[in-house]
Design a protein around this motif. Structure first.
Motif, PDB file in Angstrom:
ATOM      1  N   HIS B 203     -35.075  -7.880  43.392  1.00  0.00           N
ATOM      2  CA  HIS B 203     -34.163  -6.846  44.118  1.00  0.00           C
ATOM      3  C   HIS B 203     -32.623  -7.016  43.462  1.00  0.00           C
ATOM      4  N   ASP B 204     -32.465  -7.688  42.459  1.00  0.00           N
ATOM      5  CA  ASP B 204     -31.382  -8.057  41.833  1.00  0.00           C
ATOM      6  C   ASP B 204     -30.789  -7.073  40.782  1.00  0.00           C
ATOM      7  N   GLN B 205     -29.780  -6.442  40.931  1.00  0.00           N
ATOM      8  CA  GLN B 205     -29.257  -5.154  40.200  1.00  0.00           C
ATOM      9  C   GLN B 205     -29.154  -5.775  38.739  1.00  0.00           C
ATOM     10  N   ARG B 206     -28.603  -7.274  38.502  1.00  0.00           N
ATOM     11  CA  ARG B 206     -28.355  -7.662  37.225  1.00  0.00           C
ATOM     12  C   ARG B 206     -29.698  -7.563  36.612  1.00  0.00           C
ATOM     13  N   VAL B 207     -31.003  -7.935  37.063  1.00  0.00           N
ATOM     14  CA  VAL B 207     -32.297  -7.879  36.327  1.00  0.00           C
ATOM     15  C   VAL B 207     -32.436  -6.568  36.106  1.00  0.00           C
ATOM     16  N   ILE B 208     -32.248  -5.748  36.955  1.00  0.00           N
ATOM     17  CA  ILE B 208     -32.567  -4.370  36.928  1.00  0.00           C
ATOM     18  C   ILE B 208     -31.762  -3.479  35.766  1.00  0.00           C
ATOM     19  N   ASP B 209     -30.524  -4.082  35.696  1.00  0.00           N
ATOM     20  CA  ASP B 209     -29.785  -3.530  34.558  1.00  0.00           C
ATOM     21  C   ASP B 209     -30.208  -3.930  33.358  1.00  0.00           C
ATOM     22  N   ARG B 210     -30.610  -5.046  33.223  1.00  0.00           N
ATOM     23  CA  ARG B 210     -31.221  -5.701  31.826  1.00  0.00           C
ATOM     24  C   ARG B 210     -32.742  -5.169  31.468  1.00  0.00           C
ATOM     25  N   ALA B 211     -33.522  -4.755  32.570  1.00  0.00           N
ATOM     26  CA  ALA B 211     -34.865  -4.299  32.224  1.00  0.00           C
ATOM     27  C   ALA B 211     -34.723  -3.037  31.399  1.00  0.00           C
ATOM     28  N   ARG B 212     -35.903  -3.043  30.491  1.00  0.00           N
ATOM     29  CA  ARG B 212     -36.073  -1.557  29.532  1.00  0.00           C
ATOM     30  C   ARG B 212     -37.007  -0.709  30.436  1.00  0.00           C
ATOM     31  N   ARG B 213     -37.488  -1.080  31.270  1.00  0.00           N
ATOM     32  CA  ARG B 213     -38.458  -0.420  32.321  1.00  0.00           C
ATOM     33  C   ARG B 213     -38.387  -0.835  33.680  1.00  0.00           C
ATOM     34  N   VAL B 214     -38.313   0.113  34.425  1.00  0.00           N
ATOM     35  CA  VAL B 214     -38.021  -0.190  35.981  1.00  0.00           C
ATOM     36  C   VAL B 214     -39.362   0.509  36.750  1.00  0.00           C
ATOM     37  N   ILE B 215     -40.215  -0.196  37.515  1.00  0.00           N
ATOM     38  CA  ILE B 215     -41.161   0.531  38.256  1.00  0.00           C
ATOM     39  C   ILE B 215     -40.787   0.030  39.777  1.00  0.00           C
ATOM     40  N   THR B 216     -40.709   1.384  40.441  1.00  0.00           N
ATOM     41  CA  THR B 216     -40.100   1.187  41.807  1.00  0.00           C
ATOM     42  C   THR B 216     -41.540   1.279  42.512  1.00  0.00           C
ATOM     43  N   LEU B 217     -41.540   0.517  43.600  1.00  0.00           N
ATOM     44  CA  LEU B 217     -42.601   0.267  44.500  1.00  0.00           C
ATOM     45  C   LEU B 217     -42.098   0.742  45.889  1.00  0.00           C
ATOM     46  N   VAL B 218     -42.794   1.697  46.674  1.00  0.00           N
ATOM     47  CA  VAL B 218     -42.386   1.950  48.120  1.00  0.00           C
ATOM     48  C   VAL B 218     -43.827   2.006  48.933  1.00  0.00           C
ATOM     49  N   ASP B 219     -43.701   1.287  49.732  1.00  0.00           N
ATOM     50  CA  ASP B 219     -44.879   1.165  50.964  1.00  0.00           C
ATOM     51  C   ASP B 219     -46.222   0.845  49.902  1.00  0.00           C
ATOM     52  N   GLY B 220     -46.141   0.020  49.068  1.00  0.00           N
ATOM     53  CA  GLY B 220     -47.526  -0.411  47.950  1.00  0.00           C
ATOM     54  C   GLY B 220     -47.797   0.628  46.963  1.00  0.00           C
ATOM     55  N   GLN B 221     -46.938   1.784  46.781  1.00  0.00           N
ATOM     56  CA  GLN B 221     -47.340   2.733  45.925  1.00  0.00           C
ATOM     57  C   GLN B 221     -45.984   2.928  44.902  1.00  0.00           C
ATOM     58  N   ILE B 222     -46.512   3.169  43.606  1.00  0.00           N
ATOM     59  CA  ILE B 222     -45.530   3.387  42.774  1.00  0.00           C
ATOM     60  C   ILE B 222     -44.744   4.822  42.949  1.00  0.00           C
ATOM     61  N   SER B 223     -43.623   4.774  43.379  1.00  0.00           N
ATOM     62  CA  SER B 223     -42.905   5.891  43.517  1.00  0.00           C
ATOM     63  C   SER B 223     -41.969   6.398  42.135  1.00  0.00           C
ATOM     64  N   ASN B 224     -41.877   5.363  41.273  1.00  0.00           N
ATOM     65  CA  ASN B 224     -41.013   5.783  40.342  1.00  0.00           C
ATOM     66  C   ASN B 224     -41.256   4.803  38.851  1.00  0.00           C
ATOM     67  N   ASP B 225     -41.435   5.326  37.837  1.00  0.00           N
ATOM     68  CA  ASP B 225     -41.658   4.546  36.803  1.00  0.00           C
ATOM     69  C   ASP B 225     -40.911   4.989  35.467  1.00  0.00           C
ATOM     70  N   THR B 226     -39.863   4.420  34.833  1.00  0.00           N
ATOM     71  CA  THR B 226     -39.025   4.778  34.023  1.00  0.00           C
ATOM     72  C   THR B 226     -39.766   4.796  32.412  1.00  0.00           C
ATOM     73  N   ALA B 227     -39.788   5.444  31.763  1.00  0.00           N
ATOM     74  CA  ALA B 227     -40.505   5.318  30.609  1.00  0.00           C
ATOM     75  C   ALA B 227     -40.590   4.073  29.883  1.00  0.00           C
ATOM     76  N   ALA B 228     -41.696   3.667  29.401  1.00  0.00           N
ATOM     77  CA  ALA B 228     -41.790   2.199  28.712  1.00  0.00           C
ATOM     78  C   ALA B 228     -40.791   2.388  27.508  1.00  0.00           C
ATOM     79  N   VAL B 229     -40.205   1.281  27.008  1.00  0.00           N
ATOM     80  CA  VAL B 229     -39.062   1.274  25.855  1.00  0.00           C
ATOM     81  C   VAL B 229     -39.811   0.548  24.869  1.00  0.00           C
TER      82      VAL B 229
END
Lengths: 404, 242
Positions: B203-229
């Motif tokens: 949940h931590d924004q600091r982790v999200i900020d450091r990640a090169r790829r962010v996959i967002t899950l909503v209700d058990g499904q992937i709602s967003n996946d930034t491109a793999a870097v």
């Protein structure tokens, strides 16, 4: 590392582990003490049988013991004595003339076994003189002196100096009666024996039976009880046409009692350990319940069920073994103390004990030969106690355990 | 680029017999070696469940999870334990160190399970503790370490076995910002220098900020996946000192 973890884990809750280790110690102390008491009692009973009743070995004419018929005689006592004393396993030998008789007094009568003994040699085998508590015993100055047991004296209202009449059959099957005077009243730890046995001078009895220097029984005392089988074999080889019996054959009920008592002792220890097992199971279940999350994590990281089982097993065994040295030490100290001092139970169970041929003074003996078996029972208890907790730990699913 | 995690149509349903709740619903996920990925989403979105499925701690109701060419959904419980031991490093939210073992022993624990020789164990542990900056805390029990230090030991433990990838479930959730930043620095550096693949649920924004790829899950499904870097891109490293 599993051993290290197991050892550290048991000290995470010190009070609980100390309590269970103490239970093991107390259980072991109780078990070993019971064992020591029984061993002491049995040893004393065997001692009584050998010292007062049978000696280590006896030799008879092969037909004599079938009906105690006085015609089945052994003769030339001096030759027998010198032949038997030739063996260095033998400590003392006494010859006896034995006959079944009816004892009569003005107050009643009783069936008894009359033992004609030579006081000097008899004292070396059965320590008869030491057991006389009332009267002077055989003086050797008067004819027809008799020693009777305390129980028989009470029953027949006899005192030292009282007269009694013994009636028996001689070798020609003729009835013979003779008056005897009570020269002493003896008391052993075996009341039935005291009630049944009358001792007279062998020369007096032989004269009445008309058998001159012959006799019926040779009682033999060994230097060491451990040589029983060897001595029996030596004597049987030396006197092949006579019946050589050990105390175990003469008094099979004592032998049976000793051997069955061993089983009883293990049953008692088993019951104590069973009760203890529930305590150990409870403790280990608590320990696993408290560490559900940690165990889940270990499984998640890759610890398999076998290692998990091994860890719980080691914790249980270590916990149990922790209580073992104090239990052993306490049992040894207590046994050693009472082995020297003795436990006197005459005030509450003396009559009962003596009616079964047991002494009311018990000298417990630390059960050294049985120690390995007892230790194995303790280890088995620990192993069996860990199965349920270990199975419980093995069934934990890492996902569910990690949520706890 | 080598695919480390390949999940196809993965679903996990709770209360299937009554009112079914799809914790993870038909998820497709591919992770390449060297990725530094954050799995984000609101509470109850299925992040931890997906992480548990990928880590072989739980079995999906449908779909396949292929790790380094092995379909872990077909493995038995014992095979899974062995697979986890050899391939996956775990970092848990509440550290989960073994309290009766020292920091060094905690990290060594997994190597002992792998039957790594003692000399090699010591070499690896000392190098790892140097990397996480806890060389002076080798012989301390977890109770004597701060939360941040404990989580760093947990990272060392996860990496000691040289796994294919590290799954970290909310690794910074119980840490203050300074400790969290330190921990992220360490993991980012290990990712950059050693090419270790990390997948966080957070949940931590600091982790999200450091990640090169962010996959967002909503209700058990992937709602967003930034491109793999690709791994050659550096993850941002904080300048904050531990």
């Amino acid at each position: 590392m599993i051993i290290q973890m197991a050892w550290r884990n048991i000290w995470r809750n010190k009070m609980r582990s100390i309590a269970i280790a103490l239970s093991v110690a107390i259980g072991l102390f109780a078990g070993l003490s019971v064992l020591a008491l029984y061993k002491g009692m049995m040893k004393s009973r065997i001692r009584t049988v050998i010292d007062s009743e049978t000696g280590h070995l006896q030799i008879h004419h092969p037909e004599f013991k079938k009906d105690y018929d006085p015609q089945y005689l052994l003769s030339d006592p001096q030759k027998w004595l010198s032949d038997i004393l030739f063996f260095n396993t033998i400590k003392a030998v006494a010859v006896r003339t034995v006959t079944q008789a009816m004892l009569a007094t003005p107050t009643g009568s009783a069936g008894v076994q009359v033992n004609g003994v030579d006081p000097e040699t008899e004292n070396k085998v059965s320590l008869l003189k030491d057991k006389i508590h009332w009267g002077n015993g055989f003086t050797g100055k008067k004819k027809n002196e008799a020693l009777i047991g305390k129980k028989l004296a009470d029953k027949m209202k006899l005192k030292p100096g009282s007269k009694l009449v013994l009636t028996f059959t001689d070798t020609a099957s003729d009835l013979v009666s003779a008056a005897f005077r009570v020269a002493g009243i003896y008391q052993t730890e075996n009341v039935p024996l005291d009630e049944r046995n009358v001792y007279v001078n062998r020369n007096d009895l032989n004269e009445l039976l008309n058998i001159n220097g012959s006799f019926h029984e040779i009682a033999i005392l060994l230097n060491r009880g451990e040589d029983l089988a060897l001595a029996k074999r030596q004597l049987q080889e030396r006197f092949p046409s006579f019946l050589v019996e050990s105390w175990k054959e003469i008094s099979p009920e004592t032998e049976l009692m000793v051997s069955t008592m061993d089983y009883y002792m293990y049953i008692i220890i088993g019951i104590i350990m069973l009760a203890l097992a529930f305590g150990i199971i409870n403790t280990m279940l608590m320990a696993i319940l408290e560490r559900t999350r940690e165990i889940g994590m270990m499984v998640a990281l890759g610890m398999n069920k076998l290692r998990l089982f091994l860890m719980v097993l080691l914790e249980t065994v270590l916990l149990t073994i922790t209580g073992t040295p104090p239990g052993l030490l306490a049992a040894w100290l207590a046994t050693d103390y009472y082995n020297k001092k003795g436990i006197d139970i005459s005030s509450f169970a003396g009559d009962t004990m003596s009616s079964f041929g047991f002494s009311s003074m018990i000298y417990p003996e630390f059960p050294r030969p049985e120690l390995f078996t007892v230790m194995m029972i303790v280890v088995m208890t620990a192993l069996l106690s860990c199965i349920f907790p270990a199975a419980k730990a093995g069934r934990l699913q890492p996902v569910e355990a990690l949520r706890k | 680029m080598q695919t480390v995690i390949d999940a196809h149509n993965v679903s996990k349903v709770y209360n299937a017999d009554t009112i079914p709740v799809y914790a993870v619903n038909n998820v497709h996920l591919h992770l390449q070696k060297g990725e530094f990925t954050a799995l984000v989403g609101p509470s109850g979105s299925g992040k931890t469940t997906l992480l548990n499925l990928i880590g072989g701690l739980d079995k999906p109701d449908s779909g396949n999870i292929i790790i380094n060419g092995v379909d872990i959904t077909t493995l038995s419980a014992n095979e899974l334990i062995n697979f986890r031991l050899k391939n996956i490093g775990f970092v848990f939210q509440s550290f989960n160190l073994i309290p009766v073992l020292t920091a060094k022993e905690n990290a060594e624990f997994i190597l002992q399970l792998q039957k790594v020789h003692r000399k090699e164990r010591i070499k690896r542990i000392e190098a790892l503790f140097k990397q996480i900056g806890l060389s002076d805390k080798l012989n301390e029990r977890p109770a004597k370490l701060s939360g941040g230090q404990q989580q760093r030991v947990a990272v060392a433990r996860a990496l000691a076995s040289r796994p294919q990838f590290v799954l970290a479930d909310e690794p910074t959730a119980n840490l203050d910002s300074r400790s969290a930043s330190n921990l992220l620095d360490i993991m980012a550096r290990l990712n950059k220098e050693e090419g270790i693949t990390f997948l966080f649920s957070t949940h931590d924004q600091r982790v999200i900020d450091r990640a090169r790829r962010v996959i967002t899950l909503v209700d058990g499904q992937i709602s967003n996946d930034t491109a793999a870097v690709p791994v050659t891109h550096e993850a941002p490293v904080s300048t904050e000192k531990s």
